[in-house]
Design a protein around this motif. Structure first.
Motif, short mmCIF file in Angstrom:
data_model
loop_
_atom_site.label_atom_id
_atom_site.label_comp_id
_atom_site.label_asym_id
_atom_site.label_seq_id
_atom_site.Cartn_x
_atom_site.Cartn_y
_atom_site.Cartn_z
N ASP A 1 0.83 -1.20 0.00
CA ASP A 1 0.00 0.00 0.00
C ASP A 1 0.87 1.26 0.00
OD1 ASP A 1 -2.09 -1.71 0.14
OD2 ASP A 1 -2.74 -1.17 2.16
N THR A 2 0.38 2.27 -0.66
CA THR A 2 0.99 3.60 -0.59
C THR A 2 0.09 4.49 0.23
OG1 THR A 2 2.07 3.39 -2.75
CG2 THR A 2 1.75 5.61 -1.90
N MET A 3 0.67 5.14 1.25
CA MET A 3 -0.11 6.02 2.13
C MET A 3 0.45 7.44 2.03
SD MET A 3 -0.92 3.97 5.66
CE MET A 3 -2.27 2.78 5.76
N ARG A 4 -0.44 8.40 1.85
CA ARG A 4 -0.04 9.80 1.83
C ARG A 4 -0.96 10.60 2.75
NH1 ARG A 4 0.54 8.24 -3.65
NH2 ARG A 4 2.68 8.47 -4.43
N TRP A 5 -0.34 11.31 3.69
CA TRP A 5 -1.09 12.17 4.61
C TRP A 5 -1.05 13.61 4.11
CZ3 TRP A 5 -4.25 10.95 8.53
CH2 TRP A 5 -4.15 9.70 9.11
N TYR A 6 -2.20 14.28 4.15
CA TYR A 6 -2.30 15.67 3.73
C TYR A 6 -2.93 16.50 4.85
CZ TYR A 6 -1.61 14.00 -1.09
OH TYR A 6 -1.11 13.42 -2.23
N PHE A 7 -2.45 17.73 4.99
CA PHE A 7 -3.15 18.73 5.81
C PHE A 7 -3.82 19.65 4.80
CE2 PHE A 7 -3.09 22.95 8.01
CZ PHE A 7 -4.04 22.64 8.97
N TYR A 8 -5.15 19.52 4.67
CA TYR A 8 -5.86 20.10 3.54
C TYR A 8 -5.20 19.58 2.26
CZ TYR A 8 -8.35 22.97 6.91
OH TYR A 8 -9.13 23.37 7.95
N ASP A 9 -4.57 20.41 1.46
CA ASP A 9 -3.95 19.93 0.21
C ASP A 9 -2.43 19.91 0.28
OD1 ASP A 9 -6.41 19.53 -1.11
OD2 ASP A 9 -6.53 21.65 -1.63
N ILE A 10 -1.87 20.07 1.47
CA ILE A 10 -0.41 20.05 1.65
C ILE A 10 0.04 18.64 2.02
CG2 ILE A 10 1.54 21.00 2.92
CD1 ILE A 10 -0.17 23.46 3.53
N LEU A 11 0.91 18.06 1.20
CA LEU A 11 1.46 16.74 1.50
C LEU A 11 2.41 16.86 2.68
CD1 LEU A 11 1.84 13.73 0.74
CD2 LEU A 11 3.69 14.46 -0.78
N ILE A 12 2.12 16.09 3.78
CA ILE A 12 2.95 16.22 4.97
C ILE A 12 3.70 14.93 5.33
CG2 ILE A 12 1.55 18.07 5.97
CD1 ILE A 12 0.15 16.01 7.71
N GLU B 1 -8.62 19.89 8.60
CA GLU B 1 -8.88 18.60 7.95
C GLU B 1 -7.58 17.92 7.53
OE1 GLU B 1 -12.09 17.37 4.70
OE2 GLU B 1 -10.30 18.19 3.75
N TYR B 2 -7.44 16.68 7.94
CA TYR B 2 -6.32 15.84 7.54
C TYR B 2 -6.87 14.72 6.65
CZ TYR B 2 -3.44 18.24 10.97
OH TYR B 2 -2.75 19.21 11.67
#
Length: 280
Positions: A149-160, A205-206
């Motif tokens: 799996d590939t997981m990507r966390w965003y704060f609104y539209d910012i990749l964190i 929103e995350y």
């Protein structure tokens, strides 16, 4: 009983059209989004059709694309997105009634390729997280992470934060570094995201984007979480200040009282020392 009958009718429809089995089962929580087959590249000659159960809901033919032009269920209005480059279908703001079988039919020349996805919409889980400013908070993905799996966390539209295979990265984006510098931790095994020394500006929103790849095509789900970082209420702050003031005042009064008693005692001692021993 009616639901079972409709499900069997759909299965028979797919069998009549040469489809023998479901390729992938997808479970999506209400309010989330899912993208089916987002890693393919299609040619201009390809004719892509998407069906929900037995109803056509989207189509790409050459340079033209259409969504919900026929007997598309009303509930899909404004919630379907079709990617003209990949032929993928995105369903936003999933509801329980979106559960069913989705089929992609790709006619390329004389080849007819079909892929079936069983999508299950389940009731929304509690994803609101609250934390006091200065503390840490951990956001749980709510599922078991698979190695591929590939997981990507965003704060609104910012990749964190991101996990890809054996690699994980935090704050590669400039905006992320400015906001979360040295305050994020990512668990590579579970995908848990921890925010250290939280600030009120961390509220919002995350989003967690999970991409699952298999032999047919990849599926991407987007999960949303709400984090609220609160400071001490004004009443509590006033209470603490008053308490500290009272304690300080009491301590000061105690010191003054002790000093007063000490001064009185010293005065009395000095007074007795100056009395005439022959006064009697």
């Amino acid at each position: 009983m009616k639901l079972l009958f409709n499900f069997l009718a759909v299965i028979l429809f797919f069998l009549d059209n040469g489809v023998s089995s479901v390729n992938t089962n997808v479970s999506v929580v209400e309010g989330d989004s899912v993208t089916l087959c987002d890693d393919m590249k299609i040619n201009k000659k390809d004719d892509i059709k998407w069906y929900f159960n037995s109803t056509r809901i989207a189509e790409i033919a050459g340079d033209k694309s259409e969504i919900c032009t026929d007997q598309c269920p009303e509930r899909f209005r404004d919630r379907l997105k079709l990617d003209h480059q990949t032929g993928s279908l995105t369903i936003t703001n999933i509801t329980v009634t979106d559960s069913g079988l989705y089929r992609q039919e790709n006619i390329s020349g004389s080849t007819d390729i079909s892929k079936i996805f069983s999508v299950s919409g389940v009731s929304a889980a509690e994803r609101d997280v609250s934390v006091m400013e200065g503390k840490y908070v951990t956001v749980d993905p709510g599922e078991t992470k698979n190695p591929n799996d590939t997981m990507r966390w965003y704060f609104y539209d910012i990749l964190i934060a991101e996990i890809t295979g054996d690699q994980s990265e935090i704050c590669t984006d400039v905006q992320c570094k400015e906001r979360f510098r040295d305050r994020l931790k990512l668990n590579h095994q579970t995908g848990f995201l921890t925010i250290m020394n939280t600030r009120t500006t961390d509220s919002g929103e995350y989003k967690l984007k999970i991409t699952i790849s298999d032999s047919s095509c990849s599926i991407t789900r987007v999960k949303r979480f709400s984090v609220a970082v609160t400071c001490l209420p004004l009443v509590a702050v006033i209470g603490i200040c008053v308490g500290l003031f009272v304690l300080g005042a009491a301590a000061g009064a105690g010191v003054f009282y002790c000093r007063r008693r000490s001064h009185t005692a010293v005065s009395q001692i000095h007074g007795h020392s100056h009395e005439d021993p022959d006064a009697d």
